[in-house]
Design a protein around this motif. Structure first.
Motif, PDB file in Angstrom:
ATOM      1  N   THR A 124       0.765  -1.112   0.010  1.00 65.34           N
ATOM      2  CA  THR A 124      -0.024   0.042   0.074  1.00 65.34           C
ATOM      3  C   THR A 124       0.866   1.144   0.060  1.00 65.34           C
ATOM      4  OG1 THR A 124      -0.326  -0.578   2.393  1.00 65.34           O
ATOM      5  CG2 THR A 124      -2.268  -0.873   0.723  1.00 65.34           C
ATOM      6  N   ASP A 125       0.120   2.269  -0.299  1.00 66.81           N
ATOM      7  CA  ASP A 125       1.056   3.514  -0.540  1.00 66.81           C
ATOM      8  C   ASP A 125       2.192   3.740   0.637  1.00 66.81           C
ATOM      9  OD1 ASP A 125      -0.238   4.107  -2.878  1.00 66.81           O
ATOM     10  OD2 ASP A 125      -1.416   5.521  -2.043  1.00 66.81           O
ATOM     11  N   ASN A 126       3.092   4.281   0.505  1.00 64.55           N
ATOM     12  CA  ASN A 126       4.033   4.886   1.459  1.00 64.55           C
ATOM     13  C   ASN A 126       5.192   5.475   0.748  1.00 64.55           C
ATOM     14  OD1 ASN A 126       6.613   2.911   0.810  1.00 64.55           O
ATOM     15  ND2 ASN A 126       4.863   1.813  -0.004  1.00 64.55           N
ATOM     16  N   ALA A 127       5.952   6.041   1.614  1.00 61.60           N
ATOM     17  CA  ALA A 127       6.992   7.197   1.233  1.00 61.60           C
ATOM     18  C   ALA A 127       8.273   6.632   0.824  1.00 61.60           C
ATOM     19  CB  ALA A 127       7.081   8.370   1.873  1.00 61.60           C
ATOM     20  N   ALA A 128       8.362   5.196   1.339  1.00 62.71           N
ATOM     21  CA  ALA A 128       9.829   4.788   1.227  1.00 62.71           C
ATOM     22  C   ALA A 128      10.008   4.482  -0.178  1.00 62.71           C
ATOM     23  CB  ALA A 128       9.765   3.568   1.955  1.00 62.71           C
ATOM     24  N   MET A 129       9.136   4.029  -0.966  1.00 66.00           N
ATOM     25  CA  MET A 129       9.232   3.689  -2.391  1.00 66.00           C
ATOM     26  C   MET A 129       9.501   5.065  -3.256  1.00 66.00           C
ATOM     27  SD  MET A 129       5.198   2.755  -3.256  1.00 66.00           S
ATOM     28  CE  MET A 129       4.021   4.018  -3.644  1.00 66.00           C
ATOM     29  N   ILE A 130       8.821   6.046  -2.715  1.00 66.42           N
ATOM     30  CA  ILE A 130       9.016   7.547  -3.247  1.00 66.42           C
ATOM     31  C   ILE A 130      10.401   7.890  -3.079  1.00 66.42           C
ATOM     32  CG2 ILE A 130       8.227   9.893  -3.200  1.00 66.42           C
ATOM     33  CD1 ILE A 130       6.255   7.607  -4.582  1.00 66.42           C
ATOM     34  N   ALA A 131      11.079   7.918  -1.901  1.00 66.11           N
ATOM     35  CA  ALA A 131      12.427   8.129  -1.686  1.00 66.11           C
ATOM     36  C   ALA A 131      13.183   7.141  -2.372  1.00 66.11           C
ATOM     37  CB  ALA A 131      12.669   7.807  -0.114  1.00 66.11           C
ATOM     38  N   ALA A 132      12.895   5.989  -2.631  1.00 67.20           N
ATOM     39  CA  ALA A 132      13.860   4.804  -3.458  1.00 67.20           C
ATOM     40  C   ALA A 132      13.964   5.252  -4.882  1.00 67.20           C
ATOM     41  CB  ALA A 132      13.169   3.626  -3.271  1.00 67.20           C
ATOM     42  N   LEU A 133      12.670   5.775  -5.246  1.00 68.76           N
ATOM     43  CA  LEU A 133      12.758   6.332  -6.780  1.00 68.76           C
ATOM     44  C   LEU A 133      13.398   7.535  -6.967  1.00 68.76           C
ATOM     45  CD1 LEU A 133      11.550   6.025  -9.725  1.00 68.76           C
ATOM     46  CD2 LEU A 133       9.367   6.898  -8.990  1.00 68.76           C
ATOM     47  N   GLY A 134      13.026   8.467  -6.141  1.00 66.09           N
ATOM     48  CA  GLY A 134      13.991   9.789  -6.064  1.00 66.09           C
ATOM     49  C   GLY A 134      15.305   9.566  -5.915  1.00 66.09           C
ATOM     50  N   HIS A 135      15.888   8.676  -5.385  1.00 62.82           N
ATOM     51  CA  HIS A 135      17.379   8.269  -5.161  1.00 62.82           C
ATOM     52  C   HIS A 135      17.748   7.922  -6.559  1.00 62.82           C
ATOM     53  CE1 HIS A 135      20.876   6.174  -4.472  1.00 62.82           C
ATOM     54  NE2 HIS A 135      21.335   7.153  -3.647  1.00 62.82           N
ATOM     55  N   ARG A 136      17.061   7.043  -7.143  1.00 58.18           N
ATOM     56  CA  ARG A 136      17.553   6.422  -8.379  1.00 58.18           C
ATOM     57  C   ARG A 136      17.601   7.565  -9.627  1.00 58.18           C
ATOM     58  NH1 ARG A 136      15.041   1.129 -11.513  1.00 58.18           N
ATOM     59  NH2 ARG A 136      16.166   0.239  -9.743  1.00 58.18           N
ATOM     60  N   GLN A 137      16.604   8.590  -9.290  1.00 57.80           N
ATOM     61  CA  GLN A 137      16.455   9.628 -10.396  1.00 57.80           C
ATOM     62  C   GLN A 137      16.856  11.091  -9.867  1.00 57.80           C
ATOM     63  OE1 GLN A 137      12.098   9.980 -11.113  1.00 57.80           O
ATOM     64  NE2 GLN A 137      12.320   7.954 -12.431  1.00 57.80           N
ATOM     65  N   ARG A 138      17.898  11.072  -8.862  1.00 61.73           N
ATOM     66  CA  ARG A 138      18.497  12.065  -8.417  1.00 61.73           C
ATOM     67  C   ARG A 138      19.056  13.078  -9.437  1.00 61.73           C
ATOM     68  NH1 ARG A 138      21.136   7.440  -7.087  1.00 61.73           N
ATOM     69  NH2 ARG A 138      23.652   7.553  -7.323  1.00 61.73           N
ATOM     70  N   LYS A 139      19.617  12.474 -10.463  1.00 60.30           N
ATOM     71  CA  LYS A 139      20.017  13.264 -11.359  1.00 60.30           C
ATOM     72  C   LYS A 139      18.987  14.471 -12.003  1.00 60.30           C
ATOM     73  CE  LYS A 139      24.332  11.004 -13.163  1.00 60.30           C
ATOM     74  NZ  LYS A 139      24.284   9.571 -13.094  1.00 60.30           N
ATOM     75  N   MET A 140      17.781  14.171 -11.628  1.00 53.15           N
ATOM     76  CA  MET A 140      16.572  14.865 -12.275  1.00 53.15           C
ATOM     77  C   MET A 140      16.435  15.833 -11.322  1.00 53.15           C
ATOM     78  SD  MET A 140      14.939  11.831 -14.454  1.00 53.15           S
ATOM     79  CE  MET A 140      13.520  12.202 -14.502  1.00 53.15           C
ATOM     80  N   ALA A 141      16.822  16.025 -10.038  1.00 50.26           N
ATOM     81  CA  ALA A 141      16.524  16.672  -8.899  1.00 50.26           C
ATOM     82  C   ALA A 141      16.651  18.328  -9.692  1.00 50.26           C
ATOM     83  CB  ALA A 141      17.427  16.942  -7.800  1.00 50.26           C
ATOM     84  N   MET A 142      15.596  18.917  -9.160  1.00 48.33           N
ATOM     85  CA  MET A 142      15.559  20.334  -9.709  1.00 48.33           C
ATOM     86  C   MET A 142      16.223  21.468  -9.006  1.00 48.33           C
ATOM     87  SD  MET A 142      13.004  19.884 -12.273  1.00 48.33           S
ATOM     88  CE  MET A 142      12.007  21.348 -12.611  1.00 48.33           C
TER      89      MET A 142
END
Ligand code: KG4
Ligand code: ZN
Length: 362
Positions: free
Chosen positions: A308-326
């Motif tokens: 179910t929805d959680n923010a750990a998965m959002i952090a994991a995806l953000g880490h993978r896409q960190r080059k796209m940080a604004m």
């Protein structure tokens, strides 16, 4: 690197601290079941107001339980969509404010892709794989290649999501909210073969899903039997509520499994990942595991709290896409829907033109 994840796409306010994209130091999820249950479904305006009330304390709890100070956070990752626009705005605006005030870069991420990350948080994602995201808002199949490249879209629902169908069936049967777990509980003592319900698109050569006809079949049956007619005393039905719940649950599970296995065969893949809220369902877990053994495939589920929805998965995806940080977080915006099909067509066009360029063609 420590990433702070923030997720408010629907009715759960969530924050998490994840180390190096895979080690969950904290994951706080505050649901709104008490708020929406009297209505038998999510009331969007109430959801966003509740997010606003609790977001700060949820983020603080995520930092506290991981014994992390804000200064130690290297990246903020927040869901930008798809979801309820008011709910998304609360989480993303909070993340933007935090990023602006602290100078910590912010990466906006996609909720559906977040679900695809959940096995990374539970020991690793076996690749290549077919992954099915089955939740209240989405039912979609992806192929994940061995190199960990972008997920390749295979199919999606033409109408309702599987979780949405379960939620609506539970509401019809008066089982309460949230519907999926309530229907699962009610189905426990029921006969899954009691009511003959359709398996939409069964046997068809498609990786798409459809659940609205199934939902309508249950509705039509109940209406025919006078279930919604307040003048019919005692609402006598030919089958018990557990039988009806079990029949509906079985139809949803059969449909999901058939399409997953078709995707495995079509892509020549042997790993099946089932993620999203519906992946908590015990019948789906049992049936998929049994069918996989029979067919020589392997099926993998995240632990229930990561389905179910959680923010750990959002952090994991953000880490993978960190080059796209604004660099300028205030420019980021939310989006409520996403056309998986048009995105797929666009990426297929890009792939085709790239290979045409490589081969010297037009
Ligand atoms: O992934 P999720 O938390 O939110 C969305 O992204 O939509 O999924 C929520 C969905 C709801 O439809 C809920 O009824 C369903 O997952 N769900 C379940 C179970 N637990 C949650 N469905 C069937 N059985 C469950 N045990
Ligand atoms: Zn979700």
């Amino acid at each position: 690197m420590l990433t702070l994840g923030i997720e408010t796409s629907c009715d759960d306010t969530a924050a998490a601290v994840v180390e190096d994209g895979s080690i969950v130091l904290s994951s706080v999820v505050q649901n709104q079941d008490d708020l929406h249950s009297p209505f038998g479904g999510i009331v969007p305006e109430m959801a966003s107001r509740r997010h606003l009330e609790v977001i700060d304390s949820v983020v603080r709890r995520a930092l506290e339980t991981s014994s992390t100070s804000l200064e130690e956070i290297g990246l903020i990752s927040a869901t930008a969509g798809p979801g309820l626009i008011g709910s998304l705005l609360v989480g993303l605006s909070y993340a933007k404010g935090l990023s602006y005030a602290t100078g910590v870069p912010l990466v906006p991420v996609d909720h559906i892709q977040g679900h695809l990350m959940t096995l990374d948080l539970a020991g690793g994602t076996p690749l290549p794989a077919v992954s099915m995201v089955s939740s209240g808002g989405h039912t979609a199949l992806y192929h994940l290649d061995a190199e960990g490249g972008p997920p390749r879209f295979l199919g999606t629902t033409l109408d309702d999501a599987a979780g949405e169908a379960l939620d609506k069936a539970a509401k019809m049967l008066g089982l309460g909210y949230p519907g999926g777990p309530a229907l699962e509980k009610a189905a426990a003592g029921g006969d899954p073969s009691a009511l003959d319900l359709p398996r939409p698109l069964s046997g068809k050569d498609t990786l798409d899903f459809s659940f609205s006809g199934l939902k309508t079949s249950l509705f039509s049956f109940l209406r025919r039997e006078g279930y919604f007619d307040s003048t019919v005393e005692g609402r006598r039905l030919p089958y018990s509520i557990p039988d009806l719940a079990a029949s509906f649950q079985q139809a949803v599970v059969d449909t999901l499994i058939e399409r997953c296995f078709m995707a495995l065969r079509q892509t020549g893949t042997s790993n099946l990942l089932i993620v999203g809220g519906v992946a908590r369902n015990a019948l789906l877990r049992e049936r998929a595991a049994a069918a996989a053994i029979e067919a020589g495939f392997e099926v993998h589920f995240p632990p229930p709290q990561l389905c179910t929805d959680n923010a750990a998965m959002i952090a994991a995806l953000g880490h993978r896409q960190r080059k796209m940080a604004m660099k300028d977080p205030l420019k980021i915006n939310v989006y409520s829907t996403k056309s998986l099909r048009s995105e797929f067509k666009a990426s297929a066009r890009t792939r085709a033109s790239r290979s045409a360029c490589k081969s010297g063609g037009r």
